[in-house]
Design a protein around this motif. Structure first.
Motif, mmCIF file in Angstrom:
data_model
loop_
_atom_site.group_PDB
_atom_site.id
_atom_site.type_symbol
_atom_site.label_atom_id
_atom_site.label_comp_id
_atom_site.label_asym_id
_atom_site.label_seq_id
_atom_site.Cartn_x
_atom_site.Cartn_y
_atom_site.Cartn_z
ATOM 1 N N MET A 1 49.312 126.980 30.582
ATOM 2 C CA MET A 1 48.305 126.894 29.533
ATOM 3 C C MET A 1 47.595 125.558 29.633
ATOM 4 O O MET A 1 48.209 124.526 29.869
ATOM 5 C CB MET A 1 48.957 127.054 28.158
ATOM 6 C CG MET A 1 47.967 127.113 27.009
ATOM 7 S SD MET A 1 48.758 127.406 25.397
ATOM 8 C CE MET A 1 49.235 129.123 25.546
ATOM 9 N N SER A 2 46.272 125.573 29.476
ATOM 10 C CA SER A 2 45.488 124.348 29.590
ATOM 11 C C SER A 2 45.708 123.463 28.366
ATOM 12 O O SER A 2 46.319 123.862 27.383
ATOM 13 C CB SER A 2 44.002 124.689 29.731
ATOM 14 O OG SER A 2 43.521 125.324 28.565
ATOM 15 N N ALA A 3 45.170 122.234 28.449
ATOM 16 C CA ALA A 3 45.317 121.289 27.346
ATOM 17 C C ALA A 3 44.700 121.855 26.077
ATOM 18 O O ALA A 3 43.672 122.533 26.110
ATOM 19 C CB ALA A 3 44.666 119.963 27.713
ATOM 20 N N MET A 4 45.322 121.557 24.949
ATOM 21 C CA MET A 4 44.880 122.075 23.667
ATOM 22 C C MET A 4 44.244 120.981 22.836
ATOM 23 O O MET A 4 44.724 119.849 22.810
ATOM 24 C CB MET A 4 46.070 122.686 22.916
ATOM 25 C CG MET A 4 45.702 123.339 21.585
ATOM 26 S SD MET A 4 45.794 122.207 20.156
ATOM 27 C CE MET A 4 47.579 122.080 19.969
ATOM 28 N N ARG A 5 43.144 121.318 22.200
ATOM 29 C CA ARG A 5 42.489 120.426 21.251
ATOM 30 C C ARG A 5 42.542 121.105 19.884
ATOM 31 O O ARG A 5 42.217 122.285 19.765
ATOM 32 C CB ARG A 5 41.035 120.171 21.665
ATOM 33 C CG ARG A 5 40.901 119.789 23.124
ATOM 34 C CD ARG A 5 39.473 119.621 23.599
ATOM 35 N NE ARG A 5 38.609 120.777 23.487
ATOM 36 C CZ ARG A 5 38.580 121.796 24.335
ATOM 37 N NH1 ARG A 5 39.432 121.846 25.362
ATOM 38 N NH2 ARG A 5 37.727 122.789 24.179
ATOM 39 N N SER A 6 42.936 120.379 18.864
ATOM 40 C CA SER A 6 43.005 120.956 17.526
ATOM 41 C C SER A 6 42.110 120.173 16.575
ATOM 42 O O SER A 6 41.802 119.003 16.803
ATOM 43 C CB SER A 6 44.444 120.960 17.003
ATOM 44 O OG SER A 6 44.914 119.636 16.821
ATOM 45 N N ASP A 7 41.699 120.842 15.504
ATOM 46 C CA ASP A 7 40.820 120.198 14.533
ATOM 47 C C ASP A 7 40.910 120.959 13.216
ATOM 48 O O ASP A 7 41.495 122.042 13.144
ATOM 49 C CB ASP A 7 39.376 120.191 15.046
ATOM 50 C CG ASP A 7 38.533 119.084 14.438
ATOM 51 O OD1 ASP A 7 39.004 118.428 13.476
ATOM 52 O OD2 ASP A 7 37.394 118.883 14.896
ATOM 53 N N LEU B 1 44.215 133.707 29.531
ATOM 54 C CA LEU B 1 42.769 133.829 29.330
ATOM 55 C C LEU B 1 42.032 132.501 29.411
ATOM 56 O O LEU B 1 40.827 132.475 29.654
ATOM 57 C CB LEU B 1 42.484 134.463 27.959
ATOM 58 C CG LEU B 1 42.906 135.924 27.772
ATOM 59 C CD1 LEU B 1 42.805 136.303 26.300
ATOM 60 C CD2 LEU B 1 42.058 136.848 28.623
ATOM 61 N N ASP B 2 42.749 131.379 29.214
ATOM 62 C CA ASP B 2 42.044 130.105 29.066
ATOM 63 C C ASP B 2 41.599 129.487 30.387
ATOM 64 O O ASP B 2 40.936 128.462 30.379
ATOM 65 C CB ASP B 2 42.870 129.100 28.253
ATOM 66 C CG ASP B 2 44.179 128.710 28.918
ATOM 67 O OD1 ASP B 2 44.431 129.116 30.071
ATOM 68 O OD2 ASP B 2 44.973 128.001 28.272
ATOM 69 N N ARG B 3 41.936 130.110 31.505
ATOM 70 C CA ARG B 3 41.434 129.555 32.764
ATOM 71 C C ARG B 3 39.950 129.873 32.985
ATOM 72 O O ARG B 3 39.287 129.207 33.769
ATOM 73 C CB ARG B 3 42.264 130.068 33.940
ATOM 74 C CG ARG B 3 42.159 131.557 34.220
ATOM 75 C CD ARG B 3 42.962 131.910 35.472
ATOM 76 N NE ARG B 3 42.894 133.308 35.817
ATOM 77 C CZ ARG B 3 43.754 134.227 35.420
ATOM 78 N NH1 ARG B 3 44.758 133.867 34.631
ATOM 79 N NH2 ARG B 3 43.626 135.489 35.786
#
Length: 280
Positions: free
Chosen positions: A1-7, A47-49
């Protein structure tokens, strides 16, 4: 899984927690049940690629705490939250996957803000407005019993009944699927909100059926979907069939059953790509 950004996003009466991963066309996942932003990690990782995948905690769940926890929250309010979340993230029509209750929210969004929706895959939505009066009364009775069971016997009994009604489970799953962790206090709180707010909202939701029908042949593509192993007598499956009739299309078959997003993430992601690619 790629890096996650949250907000966090401020919306009227609440703050919405959301996570963003990957790059490419924006894909928003609308979870079903008491699922929060982390419910479909296995699917998102596949899916995140090639997509910017957005998941979020629906108002009332986990980190998206409403200002007034006791206030009535409708499907339309959830749809407005999604409208504001998409507006904050992109100016282009987005891809959406709505599962169960999330699919109902997706339909409400598409009927009000079709310009925000490129393709919406609606997987087994409890869209009771689409059913015949008799079928709707039967479905409403099931949902009323779920509310009653939760009120009288607690989350354990209600969750067991919900699994029996939907046919969701992990007996049939991909071999490397990570099974759900033990039920946490946070998830119990989410179940409380689902049984006391979102199930009643489902029962009382009146979709703008003519507005949804008017999407046929437009740039806003709505794809009814259902699990390969979902019981044909389950009312969410019947809703997918009725939606297909309304739009003059077929129900797209997906791997697994009602919870195919989590039980068959690899095959589900592959099928989702096929459906999205068909629109290009």
């Amino acid at each position: 899984m790629s890096a996650m950004r949250s907000d966090m996003l401020d919306v009227p009466g609440a703050r919405l927690y959301h996570e963003v991963r990957g790059s490419g066309p924006l894909l928003l996942v609308l979870q079903g049940g008491e699922g929060d932003a982390e419910r479909t990690k296995g699917l998102v990782a596949r899916l995140d690629r090639d997509h910017t995948v957005v998941t979020y905690d629906r108002r009332g769940l986990s980190r998206s705490v409403p200002g007034d926890p006791g206030a009535l929250i409708t499907v339309e309010r959830h749809a407005d939250d999604v409208h504001r979340l998409l507006a904050a993230l992109t100016t282009e029509p987005a891809l959406l996957l709505g599962s169960s209750y999330g699919g109902l929210i997706g339909l409400a969004l598409a009927s009000r803000h079709p310009e925000q929706v490129g393709t919406l895959v609606v997987h087994e939505p409890p869209a009771l407005s689409l059913l015949t009066p008799g079928a709707r009364a039967d479905a409403d009775a099931v949902l009323a019993r779920l509310e009653e069971t939760y009120r009288d016997e607690g989350w354990g009994a209600a969750f067991k009944m919900l699994a029996e009604v939907t046919g969701a489970g992990f007996a049939d799953r991909e071999p490397d699927v990570e099974l759900p962790p033990p039920v946490s206090r946070e998830r119990i709180a989410n179940m409380h909100f689902f049984f006391t707010h979102d199930i009643p909202a489902t029962r009382h939701c009146e979709l703008d059926v003519p507005a949804i029908a008017a999407l046929k042949g437009t740039s806003t593509r709505v794809v009814p979907a259902a699990g390969r192993t979902t019981a044909r007598g389950f009312f969410d499956h019947a809703c997918a069939e009725e939606l297909a009739l309304l739009l003059g299309t077929e129900v797209a078959e997906f791997p697994g059953g009602h919870n195919g997003l989590t039980s068959h993430p690899k095959a589900f992601a592959a099928r989702l790509r096929e459906v999205f690619d068909a629109a290009v």
